[in-house]
Design an enzyme around this catalytic site. Sequence first.
Site, PDB file in Angstrom:
ATOM      1  N   LEU A  33      15.512  -0.718   1.027  1.00 33.39           N
ATOM      2  CA  LEU A  33      14.127  -0.670   0.542  1.00 33.39           C
ATOM      3  C   LEU A  33      13.211  -0.251   1.692  1.00 33.39           C
ATOM      4  CD1 LEU A  33      13.917  -3.832  -1.754  1.00 33.39           C
ATOM      5  CD2 LEU A  33      14.664  -1.514  -2.293  1.00 33.39           C
ATOM      6  N   HIS A  86       9.901  -6.774   2.153  1.00 38.69           N
ATOM      7  CA  HIS A  86       8.852  -7.530   2.860  1.00 38.69           C
ATOM      8  C   HIS A  86       8.793  -8.970   2.341  1.00 38.69           C
ATOM      9  CE1 HIS A  86       7.034  -3.355   3.298  1.00 38.69           C
ATOM     10  NE2 HIS A  86       7.013  -3.798   4.539  1.00 38.69           N
ATOM     11  N   LEU A 110       3.802  -3.294   0.187  1.00 40.20           N
ATOM     12  CA  LEU A 110       4.882  -4.276   0.269  1.00 40.20           C
ATOM     13  C   LEU A 110       5.881  -4.130  -0.872  1.00 40.20           C
ATOM     14  CD1 LEU A 110       2.689  -7.350   1.239  1.00 40.20           C
ATOM     15  CD2 LEU A 110       3.801  -5.685   2.732  1.00 40.20           C
TER      16      LEU A 110
END
Length: 276
Positions: free
Chosen positions: A180, A33, A29
């Site tokens: 990301l 996220h 993560l």
Amino acid sequence: MDIIPRVDDLRTRLRDERGVCFVPTMGNLHEGHLQLMRTARRHGTCVVASIFVNRLQFGPNEDFDRYPRTFEADCEKLRSCGVDVLFAPDEKELYPDPQVFLVQPSVLGDVLEGEFRPGFFRGVATIVLKLLNIVQPKVAVFGKKDYQQLMIVKHMVRQLALPIEIIGCDTSRAEDGLALSSRNGYLDASERDRARQLFAMLSQVVAAIRSGRRDFSAIEAETMKIMLENQWRPDYIAVRKQADLQLPTPSDRELVVLAAAWMGKTRLIDNIEMIS
Ligand code: PAF
């Protein structure tokens, strides 16, 4: 945060919850996220995340084996943003026997990512439907970085009449614009530095369209050439209609510019929505 590996136990835990908001993930993560988790927090009284690296959506030569698995660190991050329940099954739990019933997406799943990753969206749709059936949330949250995935999930939910609202969350970016992604971790320092070009090139396409150009395929071809000159191996750069990812006509206004390209051994995807 309750960490629950078994389907039966999860169902028991969620039996009396009325406002479940669900965020499926494959772990490793990052801030993107966590933004999904925070969005979920605003849409539900009980936030459920899942971590499951879904073999079914990886091709034979893809990165299933080396996909980063960082469970302990992931749990810390989920706790820090107030996730209530983490569903963390293993393969035996979700695929006790070979998964022979598969969800076949519409033609939407055959273009762009679907063309370069055959079977990918079938694997995604199958696991997402399975997870939605297990968790039975009121709302589920997905990132817009995987734009086509989000569209396919929304389409599936509509077509199969699932009583679930699907929410798309804006892409989180590094300061230099790079979207990301767990796969950014595969980039070495020099690749990471050059990876910013992907968003820059998408932004240039957006600027060209905003300046009045409507020769979309010429813009795509020019951008492919620039990418190749800059040591990218692009799979596609595409200007499409937001509604159905089909080719736009010059009068279409709601567009999305999408790209997938290899930087060394790492495949990155990104997109920008625009109203022209
Ligand atoms: O976007 C992802 O991380 C995955 O495709 C998903 C939705 C968790 C299904 O495995």
